[in-house]
Design a protein around this motif. Structure first.
Motif, PDB file in Angstrom:
ATOM      1  N   ASP A  78     -30.493  75.797 103.444  1.00  0.00           N
ATOM      2  CA  ASP A  78     -31.849  75.134 103.927  1.00  0.00           C
ATOM      3  C   ASP A  78     -30.900  76.293 105.301  1.00  0.00           C
ATOM      4  OD1 ASP A  78     -34.182  74.507 105.589  1.00  0.00           O
ATOM      5  OD2 ASP A  78     -32.307  73.073 107.257  1.00  0.00           O
ATOM      6  N   THR A  79     -31.849  76.674 106.234  1.00  0.00           N
ATOM      7  CA  THR A  79     -31.490  77.791 107.407  1.00  0.00           C
ATOM      8  C   THR A  79     -31.340  77.151 108.876  1.00  0.00           C
ATOM      9  OG1 THR A  79     -32.671  79.282 107.061  1.00  0.00           O
ATOM     10  CG2 THR A  79     -31.935  79.777 109.843  1.00  0.00           C
ATOM     11  N   GLU A  80     -32.291  76.052 109.398  1.00  0.00           N
ATOM     12  CA  GLU A  80     -31.386  74.614 109.961  1.00  0.00           C
ATOM     13  C   GLU A  80     -30.217  74.340 109.595  1.00  0.00           C
ATOM     14  OE1 GLU A  80     -32.159  73.177 114.041  1.00  0.00           O
ATOM     15  OE2 GLU A  80     -33.068  74.805 112.456  1.00  0.00           O
ATOM     16  N   ALA A  81     -30.151  73.850 108.562  1.00  0.00           N
ATOM     17  CA  ALA A  81     -28.642  73.003 108.191  1.00  0.00           C
ATOM     18  C   ALA A  81     -27.256  73.928 108.367  1.00  0.00           C
ATOM     19  CB  ALA A  81     -28.504  72.889 106.414  1.00  0.00           C
ATOM     20  N   ARG A  82     -27.455  75.438 108.575  1.00  0.00           N
ATOM     21  CA  ARG A  82     -26.572  76.621 109.093  1.00  0.00           C
ATOM     22  C   ARG A  82     -26.538  76.557 109.955  1.00  0.00           C
ATOM     23  NH1 ARG A  82     -24.184  80.162 104.206  1.00  0.00           N
ATOM     24  NH2 ARG A  82     -22.884  81.176 106.418  1.00  0.00           N
ATOM     25  N   LEU A  83     -27.054  76.296 110.802  1.00  0.00           N
ATOM     26  CA  LEU A  83     -27.347  76.488 112.797  1.00  0.00           C
ATOM     27  C   LEU A  83     -26.329  75.503 112.821  1.00  0.00           C
ATOM     28  CD1 LEU A  83     -31.013  78.223 112.831  1.00  0.00           C
ATOM     29  CD2 LEU A  83     -28.120  79.137 113.778  1.00  0.00           C
ATOM     30  N   ASP A  84     -27.509  73.912 112.159  1.00  0.00           N
ATOM     31  CA  ASP A  84     -26.153  72.596 112.202  1.00  0.00           C
ATOM     32  C   ASP A  84     -24.908  72.521 112.436  1.00  0.00           C
ATOM     33  OD1 ASP A  84     -28.806  71.904 113.554  1.00  0.00           O
ATOM     34  OD2 ASP A  84     -28.907  70.786 111.016  1.00  0.00           O
ATOM     35  N   GLU A  85     -24.215  73.226 111.164  1.00  0.00           N
ATOM     36  CA  GLU A  85     -22.977  73.334 110.644  1.00  0.00           C
ATOM     37  C   GLU A  85     -22.275  74.194 111.460  1.00  0.00           C
ATOM     38  OE1 GLU A  85     -21.475  73.866 106.494  1.00  0.00           O
ATOM     39  OE2 GLU A  85     -20.723  75.322 106.992  1.00  0.00           O
ATOM     40  N   ALA A  86     -22.707  75.288 111.914  1.00  0.00           N
ATOM     41  CA  ALA A  86     -22.284  76.295 113.282  1.00  0.00           C
ATOM     42  C   ALA A  86     -21.988  76.021 114.484  1.00  0.00           C
ATOM     43  CB  ALA A  86     -23.083  77.979 113.039  1.00  0.00           C
ATOM     44  N   ALA A  87     -23.183  74.463 114.445  1.00  0.00           N
ATOM     45  CA  ALA A  87     -22.612  74.331 115.837  1.00  0.00           C
ATOM     46  C   ALA A  87     -21.917  72.860 116.275  1.00  0.00           C
ATOM     47  CB  ALA A  87     -24.362  73.382 116.592  1.00  0.00           C
ATOM     48  N   GLY A  88     -21.565  72.507 114.263  1.00  0.00           N
ATOM     49  CA  GLY A  88     -20.393  71.619 114.350  1.00  0.00           C
ATOM     50  C   GLY A  88     -19.287  71.895 114.256  1.00  0.00           C
ATOM     51  N   LEU A  89     -19.284  73.295 113.611  1.00  0.00           N
ATOM     52  CA  LEU A  89     -17.521  74.046 114.156  1.00  0.00           C
ATOM     53  C   LEU A  89     -17.814  74.396 115.665  1.00  0.00           C
ATOM     54  CD1 LEU A  89     -18.060  76.646 111.147  1.00  0.00           C
ATOM     55  CD2 LEU A  89     -16.719  74.672 110.968  1.00  0.00           C
ATOM     56  N   ALA A  90     -18.183  74.719 116.515  1.00  0.00           N
ATOM     57  CA  ALA A  90     -17.897  75.193 117.933  1.00  0.00           C
ATOM     58  C   ALA A  90     -17.824  73.577 118.247  1.00  0.00           C
ATOM     59  CB  ALA A  90     -19.836  75.650 118.282  1.00  0.00           C
ATOM     60  N   LEU A  91     -18.407  72.270 118.319  1.00  0.00           N
ATOM     61  CA  LEU A  91     -18.155  71.544 119.335  1.00  0.00           C
ATOM     62  C   LEU A  91     -17.164  70.795 118.502  1.00  0.00           C
ATOM     63  CD1 LEU A  91     -19.362  69.314 120.407  1.00  0.00           C
ATOM     64  CD2 LEU A  91     -20.242  68.297 118.409  1.00  0.00           C
ATOM     65  N   ALA A  92     -16.733  71.162 117.567  1.00  0.00           N
ATOM     66  CA  ALA A  92     -15.167  70.703 117.308  1.00  0.00           C
ATOM     67  C   ALA A  92     -14.127  71.887 117.949  1.00  0.00           C
ATOM     68  CB  ALA A  92     -14.815  71.067 116.049  1.00  0.00           C
ATOM     69  N   ILE A  93     -14.600  72.313 118.238  1.00  0.00           N
ATOM     70  CA  ILE A  93     -13.343  72.780 119.774  1.00  0.00           C
ATOM     71  C   ILE A  93     -13.588  72.713 121.062  1.00  0.00           C
ATOM     72  CG2 ILE A  93     -11.496  73.433 118.144  1.00  0.00           C
ATOM     73  CD1 ILE A  93     -12.953  76.486 119.345  1.00  0.00           C
ATOM     74  N   GLY A  94     -14.704  71.594 121.395  1.00  0.00           N
ATOM     75  CA  GLY A  94     -15.205  71.286 122.602  1.00  0.00           C
ATOM     76  C   GLY A  94     -16.109  72.936 122.845  1.00  0.00           C
ATOM     77  N   ILE A  95     -16.634  73.549 122.015  1.00  0.00           N
ATOM     78  CA  ILE A  95     -17.804  74.619 122.589  1.00  0.00           C
ATOM     79  C   ILE A  95     -18.737  74.122 123.577  1.00  0.00           C
ATOM     80  CG2 ILE A  95     -18.416  76.588 122.481  1.00  0.00           C
ATOM     81  CD1 ILE A  95     -16.212  77.647 120.555  1.00  0.00           C
ATOM     82  N   ASP A  96     -19.672  74.652 124.008  1.00  0.00           N
ATOM     83  CA  ASP A  96     -20.498  74.630 124.609  1.00  0.00           C
ATOM     84  C   ASP A  96     -22.386  74.643 123.931  1.00  0.00           C
ATOM     85  OD1 ASP A  96     -23.296  72.774 126.094  1.00  0.00           O
ATOM     86  OD2 ASP A  96     -22.608  73.765 128.051  1.00  0.00           O
ATOM     87  N   VAL A  97     -22.626  74.696 122.912  1.00  0.00           N
ATOM     88  CA  VAL A  97     -24.396  75.608 122.679  1.00  0.00           C
ATOM     89  C   VAL A  97     -25.226  75.265 123.136  1.00  0.00           C
ATOM     90  CG1 VAL A  97     -25.480  75.710 120.053  1.00  0.00           C
ATOM     91  CG2 VAL A  97     -22.717  75.584 120.401  1.00  0.00           C
ATOM     92  N   ARG A  98     -25.283  76.440 124.011  1.00  0.00           N
ATOM     93  CA  ARG A  98     -26.706  76.460 124.159  1.00  0.00           C
ATOM     94  C   ARG A  98     -27.554  76.658 123.623  1.00  0.00           C
ATOM     95  NH1 ARG A  98     -25.882  75.855 130.148  1.00  0.00           N
ATOM     96  NH2 ARG A  98     -23.536  74.377 130.676  1.00  0.00           N
ATOM     97  N   GLU A  99     -27.750  77.597 123.005  1.00  0.00           N
ATOM     98  CA  GLU A  99     -28.717  78.225 121.958  1.00  0.00           C
ATOM     99  C   GLU A  99     -28.682  78.311 120.810  1.00  0.00           C
ATOM    100  OE1 GLU A  99     -32.566  80.811 122.062  1.00  0.00           O
ATOM    101  OE2 GLU A  99     -31.447  80.712 124.060  1.00  0.00           O
ATOM    102  N   ARG A 100     -29.468  78.652 119.463  1.00  0.00           N
ATOM    103  CA  ARG A 100     -28.876  78.789 118.453  1.00  0.00           C
ATOM    104  C   ARG A 100     -29.822  79.588 117.766  1.00  0.00           C
ATOM    105  NH1 ARG A 100     -27.885  72.829 115.334  1.00  0.00           N
ATOM    106  NH2 ARG A 100     -30.067  73.159 115.393  1.00  0.00           N
ATOM    107  N   ILE A 101     -29.561  80.493 117.093  1.00  0.00           N
ATOM    108  CA  ILE A 101     -30.598  82.001 116.818  1.00  0.00           C
ATOM    109  C   ILE A 101     -30.467  81.933 115.508  1.00  0.00           C
ATOM    110  CG2 ILE A 101     -32.092  83.949 117.405  1.00  0.00           C
ATOM    111  CD1 ILE A 101     -30.456  84.287 119.915  1.00  0.00           C
ATOM    112  N   ALA A 102     -31.609  81.919 114.774  1.00  0.00           N
ATOM    113  CA  ALA A 102     -31.146  82.708 113.353  1.00  0.00           C
ATOM    114  C   ALA A 102     -32.287  83.947 113.318  1.00  0.00           C
ATOM    115  CB  ALA A 102     -31.785  82.103 112.615  1.00  0.00           C
ATOM    116  N   LEU A 103     -31.932  84.678 112.750  1.00  0.00           N
ATOM    117  CA  LEU A 103     -32.277  85.981 112.374  1.00  0.00           C
ATOM    118  C   LEU A 103     -31.706  86.625 110.958  1.00  0.00           C
ATOM    119  CD1 LEU A 103     -30.397  88.122 115.902  1.00  0.00           C
ATOM    120  CD2 LEU A 103     -32.566  86.822 115.375  1.00  0.00           C
ATOM    121  N   ARG A 104     -33.297  87.066 110.628  1.00  0.00           N
ATOM    122  CA  ARG A 104     -33.490  87.808 109.557  1.00  0.00           C
ATOM    123  C   ARG A 104     -32.805  89.363 109.231  1.00  0.00           C
ATOM    124  NH1 ARG A 104     -36.355  87.157 104.756  1.00  0.00           N
ATOM    125  NH2 ARG A 104     -35.746  88.308 103.394  1.00  0.00           N
TER     126      ARG A 104
END
Length: 431
Positions: free
Chosen positions: A31-57
């Protein structure tokens, strides 16, 4: 330097970032939203502040930028709107694409591989882990040096190839990287030999080894703590565990077993990391039983399981395995169907490592699998052979005993391996 060719150290904890996920739709069941959630989780793991998530076909990846020109403009606008310092591309990009995107969006760009390497670099706690991560990072960085020197080439009027002003420095850096990688490999060989000696020592011991594997954040460390009473870091973070941890546990019918908690896997795990952590993953290869822990409540649980199986196949793990369907406390309405599916299989345990539900049944399943080759042996010992009797109680399941004169007869359940070990110290008839 321009504003987007700054020192990578500036992008530490708290850096503002935009995530761009290239939706390639090449047979990916996720699921695309799940992929974005995982990417945000990876960023959070090193304290990155994710401001926006964009899925691009992305129907046809562009060699220069991966994304189309309109999509690059959309990403640049998001970067500007949030005054973000970092663009995370949730996929693999080439050095050329990385450089061109940095110029277009006016921010530092890292791809999924670079992000995972950053996490591993921060989390490695042991000397071996740090060596492995540095080796993987150098291997990844070696092909990207041209990007680091583009600002010098522009200042001096060069073109970055065939003797451009930065070329001598690039070659010097590449040579230093090759030399450093060679030294790291030699150091790792020494560490690996030590680990192999320890593993051989465990093999000579009678205790079976159980390796926990699974997708990152599936709950392996929580389960490890539940089974062993240890306090291994178990947070709701991707890659919370990096270096392997081993503890002994008791199981029904088994006095002792060794449980190993290993690094979590993830989709598109960088090949550099699979290679670098091969020594660590050898704990999985040499295990007597592999326990695949799954977050059964996750929407992409099946796809995650497939990713884990691919890595296990890649490293040559062939030991028998069972699956632990973890986080049953989060199933909700899906619980009935999941429980029905688990009931049809004899290699699945339903567990909530958080609450402890199902852990006793899991222990029984572990014991049954580890003792599957065990058979009841009839052993006759001298009554004075206390050491022999103690050995049988320690390594097998004594079902009964009877004393006759100066002899004692045991009925004991032993594996073939333990029976052969016992025979080396006695002259028992084979049977």
């Amino acid at each position: 330097m321009s504003g987007f060719e700054r020192d990578p150290d500036e992008f530490a904890r708290g850096a503002r970032a935009v995530i761009a996920h290239p939706d390639l739709r090449q047979g990916d069941p996720r699921d695309t939203e799940a992929r974005l959630d995982e990417a945000a989780g990876l960023a959070l793991a090193i304290g990155i502040d994710v401001r926006e998530r964009i899925a691009l076909r992305v129907r046809a990846p562009k060699p220069a930028t991966l994304f189309g020109s309109g999509q690059v403009e959309e990403v640049a606008a998001a970067i500007a709107a949030h005054d973000a310092q970092l663009l995370i591309v949730d996929g693999a990009i080439t050095p050329v694409q990385q450089r061109n995107l940095e110029q277009a969006v006016k921010a530092k760009v890292i791809d999924r591989t670079g992000l995972i390497l950053e996490i591993f670099g921060e989390r490695a706690a042991t000397a071996e882990g740090r060596l492995q991560v540095e080796l993987a990072h150098l291997d990844y960085q070696a092909g990207r040096l041209v990007r680091s020197w583009t600002h010098l080439e522009r200042q001096r009027g060069g073109f970055g190839f065939l003797g451009g002003p930065g070329e001598t420095q690039i070659e010097a850096d590449r040579r230093m990287i090759r030399d450093r990688m060679a030294r790291l490999r030699r150091e790792l060989e020494t560490v690996t030999r030590t680990r192999t000696l320890h593993r051989d020592r465990r093999r000579r011991a009678p205790w079976p080894v159980i390796a926990l594997v699974g997708y990152t954040n599936a709950g392996k460390s929580t389960l490890f703590n539940r089974l062993t009473g240890a306090r291994v870091m178990a947070e709701d973070l991707l890659f919370a565990t990096l270096d392997p941890t081993m503890r002994q546990i008791s199981l029904p019918g088994l006095d002792k077993a060794i449980l190993s908690d290993t690094v979590g896997f993830v989709s598109d795990l960088p090949t550099q990391l699979v290679a670098a952590f091969r020594a660590t993953l050898e704990e999985v290869i040499s295990a007597d039983l592999i326990v695949h822990v799954r977050d059964i409540a996750h929407p992409d649980s099946d796809a995650q399981a497939s990713d884990v199986e691919k890595v296990l196949a890649e490293i040559g793990a062939e030991a028998p395995r069972i699956e632990v369907w973890n986080k049953t406390d989060r199933l909700g309405e899906a619980g009935e169907a999941v429980r029905a599916e688990a009931a049809r299989r004899d290699d699945v345990a339903l567990v909530s490592a958080l609450t402890g539900d199902g852990v006793d049944a899991l222990k029984r399943l572990l014991s049954d699998r580890l003792t599957a080759s065990n058979r009841v042996r009839h052993v006759d010992l001298a009554l004075a052979d206390g050491a022999g009797a103690a050995w049988l109680h320690e390594h097998g399941e004594v079902l009964g005993s009877a004393i006759r004169d100066d002899r004692v007869a045991f009925d004991v359940r032993l594996s073939d391996a333990d029976w052969n070990r016992f025979l080396t110290r006695t002259e028992q008839p084979r049977g």
